[in-house]
Design an enzyme around this catalytic site. Sequence first.
Site, short mmCIF file in Angstrom:
data_model
loop_
_atom_site.label_atom_id
_atom_site.label_comp_id
_atom_site.label_asym_id
_atom_site.label_seq_id
_atom_site.Cartn_x
_atom_site.Cartn_y
_atom_site.Cartn_z
N TYR A 1 4.43 52.12 -72.15
CA TYR A 1 4.62 53.36 -72.53
C TYR A 1 3.98 54.59 -71.92
O TYR A 1 2.91 54.15 -71.13
CB TYR A 1 4.68 53.94 -74.11
CG TYR A 1 3.32 53.88 -74.49
CD1 TYR A 1 2.41 52.95 -74.56
CD2 TYR A 1 2.79 55.04 -74.96
CE1 TYR A 1 0.88 53.29 -74.93
CE2 TYR A 1 1.69 55.52 -75.25
CZ TYR A 1 0.68 54.62 -75.31
OH TYR A 1 -0.51 54.77 -75.81
N ARG B 1 1.93 56.00 -63.11
CA ARG B 1 0.97 55.09 -63.87
C ARG B 1 2.29 54.17 -64.67
O ARG B 1 2.03 53.08 -64.79
CB ARG B 1 0.36 55.89 -64.85
CG ARG B 1 -0.57 54.91 -65.59
CD ARG B 1 -1.66 55.66 -66.50
NE ARG B 1 -1.02 56.32 -67.46
CZ ARG B 1 -1.71 56.95 -68.26
NH1 ARG B 1 -2.93 57.46 -68.21
NH2 ARG B 1 -1.13 57.84 -69.19
N ARG C 1 14.98 35.36 -78.64
CA ARG C 1 13.51 35.20 -78.70
C ARG C 1 13.14 33.92 -78.12
O ARG C 1 13.52 32.84 -78.34
CB ARG C 1 13.02 35.07 -80.11
CG ARG C 1 11.47 35.13 -80.32
CD ARG C 1 11.03 35.16 -81.54
NE ARG C 1 9.65 35.39 -81.62
CZ ARG C 1 8.69 36.04 -82.09
NH1 ARG C 1 9.18 37.05 -82.77
NH2 ARG C 1 7.42 36.06 -82.06
N HIS D 1 9.48 33.05 -75.50
CA HIS D 1 8.23 33.63 -74.85
C HIS D 1 8.42 33.93 -73.31
O HIS D 1 8.20 34.90 -72.53
CB HIS D 1 6.76 32.81 -74.87
CG HIS D 1 6.26 33.01 -76.21
ND1 HIS D 1 7.02 32.74 -77.18
CD2 HIS D 1 4.92 33.37 -76.50
CE1 HIS D 1 6.00 32.92 -78.36
NE2 HIS D 1 5.27 33.46 -77.89
N LYS E 1 -0.71 50.51 -69.50
CA LYS E 1 -0.41 51.07 -70.62
C LYS E 1 0.61 50.37 -71.57
O LYS E 1 1.81 50.82 -71.68
CB LYS E 1 -0.13 52.67 -70.25
CG LYS E 1 -0.29 53.48 -71.54
CD LYS E 1 -0.47 55.04 -70.94
CE LYS E 1 -0.20 55.97 -72.21
NZ LYS E 1 -1.22 55.93 -72.88
N GLU F 1 -14.41 53.28 -73.81
CA GLU F 1 -13.37 54.60 -73.86
C GLU F 1 -13.02 54.61 -75.54
O GLU F 1 -13.58 54.10 -76.11
CB GLU F 1 -12.09 54.36 -72.86
CG GLU F 1 -11.21 53.25 -73.45
CD GLU F 1 -10.15 53.48 -72.75
OE1 GLU F 1 -9.33 54.19 -72.07
OE2 GLU F 1 -9.20 51.98 -72.63
N LEU G 1 -7.94 52.48 -69.74
CA LEU G 1 -6.74 53.15 -69.32
C LEU G 1 -7.37 54.04 -68.53
O LEU G 1 -8.23 55.10 -68.91
CB LEU G 1 -6.13 53.54 -70.29
CG LEU G 1 -4.86 54.05 -69.71
CD1 LEU G 1 -3.80 53.13 -69.38
CD2 LEU G 1 -4.22 55.07 -70.83
N1 PMP Z 1 -7.36 55.78 -73.02
C1 PMP Z 1 -6.45 55.29 -73.94
C2 PMP Z 1 -6.85 53.95 -74.59
C3 PMP Z 1 -5.34 55.92 -74.38
O1 PMP Z 1 -4.51 55.73 -75.39
C4 PMP Z 1 -5.19 57.18 -73.66
C5 PMP Z 1 -4.25 58.32 -73.93
N2 PMP Z 1 -2.79 57.65 -73.69
C6 PMP Z 1 -6.20 57.76 -72.94
C7 PMP Z 1 -7.18 56.89 -72.35
C8 PMP Z 1 -5.99 58.91 -72.02
O2 PMP Z 1 -5.00 59.01 -70.95
P1 PMP Z 1 -4.38 60.23 -70.32
O3 PMP Z 1 -5.25 61.31 -70.30
O4 PMP Z 1 -3.49 59.84 -69.50
O5 PMP Z 1 -3.37 60.93 -71.93
#
Ligand code: PMP
Length: 287
Positions: free
Chosen positions: A33, A52, A100, A102, A147, A179, A204
């Site tokens: 997403y 991305r 379903r 895998h 993501k 993070e 991310l």
């Molecule tokens: N890290 C994680 C785990 C996130 O879910 C997000 C938000 N999507 C971010 C960092 C920040 O990413 P962005 O600046 O692209 O929103």
Amino acid sequence: MPHIAYVNGRYVHHMEASVHIEDRGYQFADGIYEYIAFYNRSMLDGAPHLKRLERSLKALSIPMPMSIQAMNVVISELIERNGREHGGIYVQVTRGVARRDHLFPKNTAPALVMTVCAPKFPKPVEIKHGVCVITTPDIRWGRCDIKSVALLANVLAKQEASSHKAREAWLMDGNDVTEGAVSNAYIFTKKDVLVTHPLTEGILGGITRDVVITLAKKAGIAVEERAFTLVEARSAAEAFLTSTSANVLPVVKIDDHVVGEGTPGKHTRKLLELYIDHIYKQTGFKF
Ligand code: PMP
């Protein structure tokens, strides 16, 4: 205000929008997403967000459901149909609907859903006084750079933060802060150096992170992309987090430890100002 979603080629009322129970996103969290903010009906940093998305899909061998150019057209149309000036768009792509199993299904088209939501601006009180974060072990899988819609570990961390009346949970890999559950994490050392985790498979790569690092460097701020420990964070001069919805948000407390003076620091405030200017230059929106 109409609330319209885009589901596999059709614009439908949000209440009636649905996907099949055999969608692999539902069965296996087999999907990707993006969340993109829009101001004055134009996307903020739309190009890097869609890049991305493309990168994440590629990592899972899910084909792009349409070209980036076509996605831009659908997104503009969706914004128009919803009649919202400012808000956010979720773009979600899964490997599609299949019985379903895998193994990747053969000859199954990816499923594409887009939804629009109200803006998620941080509260003025959070910007003015900063927010609290807790720390919790990072129990996510090894490819946090993708993501993925598999957000259970993030959900649990965010819920834990909420139960402690904190805005965010900072995730710990041993002694290091990777993070946040839904944002990237930063500190300013007492020597005015901006430190944030490097782009590895452990975090991310936030689009806001990229912008903020560029803005910081342009403003002459020294930036170190390296892991920092919780001990370092507790004794930092300043701390903050970034995301598409939070922008640049000062962090004034980590668990029970007050950061710096316990108020938003001057460098963080400067970066927020620069980021708000970035939004204004791209979309004409003034906070
Ligand atoms: N890290 C994680 C785990 C996130 O879910 C997000 C938000 N999507 C971010 C960092 C920040 O990413 P962005 O600046 O692209 O929103």
